[in-house]
Design an enzyme around this catalytic site. Structure first.
Site: not given
Length: 276
Positions: A48, A80, A98, A163, A189
């Site tokens: 987000h 995230r 990575d 969620e 959510d």
């Protein structure tokens, strides 16, 4: 030179609660400042917040700078990713690993099959399907960690988000998925999925969250949650949540700016973000 251990993963395995902060300003400067405060973990948000692989890299470097300056392993970065399943999700997970992320939080899981895909994407064969490319990767310090490909699988921590109503139905199987270290319950959510958008404090939602934390613990995994009010955070910690984010940098900036302005202007600072 040994691949660095993952102190956040170790803490979860030992049952030690970890207090975190959401980081959404997408600024390495502010992230470096926050990383020196003392939170156990920081969530670098690629879902987000306006972050991509490059901006996340600069923030990982900022957190590492703060850790070096304070010398006490302060603030483990949790990244995230925007998505986790399918070919696109597998590719994105590889890129974030990575560049040096050790702990990933992956949104929107409804089934154990989806969770298994992410667990595999985060690990090298034969356990998983992560592509080999450590010679090009910051994660291995460009092969300065000579055993990286043999040690990385044990260092990675995979957290998946439950969620939706469907996810809560399948929560036992999601939590039991091999390679999943923890399950994060997303109150916002989840409340929307349950028909109570914007009202995570609704008694029905609260009951489902409490039950979910107990089920995750029963599966031997770490439950996590975001709770931006102190009563909620303390409630979930008492219920057994192991990694709890207690605020967000955007909210701290907004509330601090409003509080300062209110000292000089009547009526200022009345508005502000809601919390749950």
């Amino acid at each position: 030179m040994q691949t660095p251990l993952n102190p956040f993963k170790q803490a979860l395995e030992q049952g030690r609660a970890q207090i975190g902060l959401w980081v959404a300003l997408a600024s390495p400067y502010s992230t470096e400042l926050i990383a020196g405060v003392g939170y156990d973990w920081l969530l670098l948000d690629g879902e987000h917040a306006p972050n991509d692989v490059r901006s996340t890299l600069t923030q990982l470097q900022a957190v590492a700078s703060a850790q070096q300056a304070f010398g006490d392993g302060r603030s483990h970065p949790v990244v995230r990713v925007p998505l986790g399943t399918g070919e696109a999700g597998t590719a994105i997970i590889k890129q974030f690993l990575d560049i040096g992320a050790q702990t990933l939080l992956v949104p929107m899981f409804d089934t154990a099959e989806q969770a298994a895909q992410v667990a595999a994407a985060a690990r090298y064969a034969p356990t998983g399907v992560r592509g080999m490319g450590s010679a090009l990767a910051r994660a291995s310090r460009w092969q300065a960690h000579p055993q990286y490909v043999h040690e990385a699988n044990d260092r990675v921590c995979v957290l998946v988000q439950a969620e939706t109503v469907e996810a809560m139905k399948n929560l036992d199987a999601i939590a039991a998925t091999p390679g999943v270290d923890g399950v994060f319950i997303g109150p916002a959510d989840l409340s929307a999925s349950m028909g109570h958008p914007g009202n995570a404090a609704h008694p029905e939602v609260q009951k489902v969250i409490e039950d979910g934390i107990a089920r995750i613990l029963k599966a031997g995994k770490a439950p996590g949650i975001l709770a931006t009010s102190e009563p909620q955070a303390r409630k979930w910690l008492a219920a057994g949540a192991r990694f709890v984010a207690v605020g967000a940098d955007t909210m701290l900036l907004d509330s601090g700016a409003r509080a300062l302005l209110a000292k000089y202007k009547d009526g200022a600072g009345a508005a502000g973000p809601s919390s749950y």
